[in-house]
Design an enzyme around this catalytic site. Structure first.
Site, PDB file in Angstrom:
ATOM      1  N   ASP A 100      -7.798  -7.765 -13.859  1.00 53.17           N
ATOM      2  CA  ASP A 100      -8.051  -6.841 -12.753  1.00 53.17           C
ATOM      3  C   ASP A 100      -9.536  -6.489 -12.789  1.00 53.17           C
ATOM      4  O   ASP A 100     -10.264  -6.918 -13.679  1.00 53.17           O
ATOM      5  CB  ASP A 100      -7.160  -5.588 -12.878  1.00 53.17           C
ATOM      6  CG  ASP A 100      -6.766  -5.031 -11.506  1.00 53.17           C
ATOM      7  OD1 ASP A 100      -7.667  -4.728 -10.708  1.00 53.17           O
ATOM      8  OD2 ASP A 100      -5.561  -4.933 -11.242  1.00 53.17           O
TER       9      ASP A 100
ATOM     10  N   ASP B  95       1.164  -2.583  -8.175  1.00 48.67           N
ATOM     11  CA  ASP B  95      -0.077  -3.353  -8.325  1.00 48.67           C
ATOM     12  C   ASP B  95      -0.122  -3.886  -9.747  1.00 48.67           C
ATOM     13  O   ASP B  95      -0.636  -3.245 -10.661  1.00 48.67           O
ATOM     14  CB  ASP B  95      -1.296  -2.496  -8.010  1.00 48.67           C
ATOM     15  CG  ASP B  95      -2.551  -3.344  -7.836  1.00 48.67           C
ATOM     16  OD1 ASP B  95      -2.461  -4.590  -7.962  1.00 48.67           O
ATOM     17  OD2 ASP B  95      -3.623  -2.766  -7.571  1.00 48.67           O
ATOM     18  N   VAL B  96       0.455  -5.058  -9.911  1.00 41.87           N
ATOM     19  CA  VAL B  96       0.662  -5.628 -11.241  1.00 41.87           C
ATOM     20  C   VAL B  96      -0.099  -6.942 -11.423  1.00 41.87           C
ATOM     21  O   VAL B  96      -0.274  -7.407 -12.534  1.00 41.87           O
ATOM     22  CB  VAL B  96       2.166  -5.828 -11.520  1.00 41.87           C
ATOM     23  CG1 VAL B  96       2.878  -4.467 -11.574  1.00 41.87           C
ATOM     24  CG2 VAL B  96       2.833  -6.727 -10.476  1.00 41.87           C
ATOM     25  N   LYS B  97      -0.512  -7.546 -10.338  1.00 45.02           N
ATOM     26  CA  LYS B  97      -1.277  -8.804 -10.364  1.00 45.02           C
ATOM     27  C   LYS B  97      -0.696  -9.812 -11.355  1.00 45.02           C
ATOM     28  O   LYS B  97      -1.411 -10.456 -12.108  1.00 45.02           O
ATOM     29  CB  LYS B  97      -2.758  -8.517 -10.649  1.00 45.02           C
ATOM     30  CG  LYS B  97      -3.413  -7.675  -9.533  1.00 45.02           C
ATOM     31  CD  LYS B  97      -4.926  -7.540  -9.674  1.00 45.02           C
ATOM     32  CE  LYS B  97      -5.553  -6.782  -8.529  1.00 45.02           C
ATOM     33  NZ  LYS B  97      -5.190  -5.334  -8.458  1.00 45.02           N
ATOM     34  N   ARG B  98       0.638  -9.941 -11.335  1.00 45.64           N
ATOM     35  CA  ARG B  98       1.312 -10.846 -12.253  1.00 45.64           C
ATOM     36  C   ARG B  98       1.205 -12.275 -11.751  1.00 45.64           C
ATOM     37  O   ARG B  98       0.986 -12.530 -10.573  1.00 45.64           O
ATOM     38  CB  ARG B  98       2.784 -10.460 -12.399  1.00 45.64           C
ATOM     39  CG  ARG B  98       3.023  -9.056 -12.973  1.00 45.64           C
ATOM     40  CD  ARG B  98       2.477  -8.911 -14.361  1.00 45.64           C
ATOM     41  NE  ARG B  98       2.994  -7.730 -15.051  1.00 45.64           N
ATOM     42  CZ  ARG B  98       2.304  -6.608 -15.285  1.00 45.64           C
ATOM     43  NH1 ARG B  98       1.049  -6.487 -14.891  1.00 45.64           N
ATOM     44  NH2 ARG B  98       2.863  -5.608 -15.939  1.00 45.64           N
TER      45      ARG B  98
END
Lengths: 299, 299
Positions: A100, B95-98
């Site tokens: 991030d 909002d984990v952007k996995r």
């Protein structure tokens, strides 16, 4: 220093990285009930596997997705698994593939390098760029931890973006993943140990030998985390070529080792023994290929 | 259908997405003590912010890194925050952007679309390729959920890889992020609602207007999740140009709204009111720019 510890573990115990990607469906019949629940069963399973294999592996890797999928109880099983491996003094990799913007990256670094979810190494995704990797690296250096950055993954879809030809800053054309590898190589030079390897490693899925050679040459100071062995189709010969005289990398297998009990007549009761036997075979197969690659005149 | 719900929320309440990226240091003095601990304080803070702003926002976004950094107690505060927003019937974005290979992606989809960590939408990272996005999309369609895929992030380092010129499958040269956007646009066509928007959205950090126009045109059926407003320097005029007549996107602000209490004389006791006032201003500023952009002859 973390990179030297990993180097010495590989030298002493071989390059196998056992992936504790423990789906609840991997448990032998009865274990969840006996343990008091599914997440408790997963932890009991992991603990037995670690006890049975700790003299056969360089390290363990815990894939957090399987634990997140079990909710809060799963996260507790994740934390307990990491803690159990660490009390044994064995390196453990948090396979979290986090990334991030910088302020958020600092929070992820804190999350996985300290507190309940403390691991020794963690995996990162580079899509956001180097200013999203540097907070992890700063924290890694400060706490003597390490990172593995995704360079080239082993799934078919890796071709979608990682293989696109880019005009890199160097002016040279090449696949995106080599541009990523170039930036990782620079970052790696910030924290190299006495054995020549860095606290910055790279995840490199092995397919074509020519790709492997190019990545290995560029990332000569990086441990390579090599996925795809076993259930995903990688062979011992494939991975031996990614290692440097048997060190400089770790070879992950998860499902094929964790589910060894299914191929054994009394596997359900002796599941850890079945995993031990399969881990021994894997280690021996890689060692044989490393020896063959190192022997003059052989191929 | 999830995309229509978001469309209608934006139409009724405006495009603000309030980011509950609640660092423990954001709490006003005394709140953690009064709440029985830091994680409890974070949950109490979030709940008060949601109560004070639910008629001003399209949705909330919860940045999981801040909660992971607080360990198991933090994950509990994360789960409780998501549940609180969902009981109010307001969309919430994890909002984990996995991202990971397909089998693991399925676990992440399960983790964030059901159970303790259930959200309505989640953010994803595309580096591994489309076969790592599809398991999320399949699960999203099955459960009426949505995804936002990183296309172009707002940090300076986004230039490192996202801006590299690639030879895309179409034969056209362009920045990597436009190649990603092209694949996302195709995926989006699988699940478009009656208002013309899809359950597949994109994260697009707004900087140059020419970039915004190109992304907006390619992703005409995608909600854009626009970061960087406020503390990261984005202006209302910047973001209005990413919207389509005020809909088709959500504008995230986190720190600037959560820390509004620090600029208010009695902010420590009236922190939620301070955030409400600042959210109102943000919404009005965006609405004014949207109106100006839509008025004929104006610019």
């Amino acid at each position: 220093m973390i990179a030297d510890e990993l180097y010495e573990r590989i030298a002493a115990f071989g390059p196998v990285c056992l992936g504790l990607d423990t789906a609840s469906t991997y448990l032998p019949p009865g274990l969840a009930e006996k343990s008091g629940g599914i997440a408790e069963g997963v932890y009991a399973f992991n603990r037995a596997i670690v006890d049975a294999t700790s003299d056969l592996v360089a390290c363990y890797k815990v894939q957090i997705a399987y634990y997140e999928a079990m909710g809060l109880e799963g996260m507790r099983a994740y934390a307990r698994t990491l803690a159990y491996v660490r009390t044994k003094g064995i390196p453990v990799i948090a396979d979290v593939k986090r990334n991030d913007i910088a302020a958020t990256a600092e929070q992820y670094a804190k999350a996985h390098f300290s507190g309940d979810f403390e691991a020794d190494w963690m995996t990162l995704n580079p899509y956001l760029g180097m200013d999203s990797i540097e907070p992890f690296l700063d924290e890694a250096i400060r706490r003597d931890k390490g990172i593995f950055v995704l360079v080239r993954t082993s799934n078919p879809g890796s071709a979608d973006f990682q293989h696109l030809t880019v005009d890199a800053a160097s002016g040279r054309k090449g696949p995106l993943y080599m541009a990523v590898a170039g930036r990782i190589a620079s970052a790696a030079s910030r924290c190299t140990g006495k054995n020549g390897y860095s606290a910055v490693g790279a995840v490199t899925g092995c397919t074509l030998r020519t790709e492997v050679s190019a990545v290995r040459a560029l990332l000569s100071a990086c441990f390579l985390l090599i996925p795809g062995y076993g259930a995903q189709g990688g062979t011992a010969a494939d991975v031996a070529s990614s290692l440097a005289n048997g060190n400089g990398g770790i070879v992950n297998a998860s499902r094929s080792l964790l589910l060894a009990w299914k191929d054994s007549p009394d596997g359900a009761s002796l599941f850890a023994e079945a995993t031990r036997a399969k881990t021994l075979s894997m280690r021996a197969a890689i060692a044989a290929e490393v020896a063959a690659a190192g022997a003059p005149g052989e191929k």
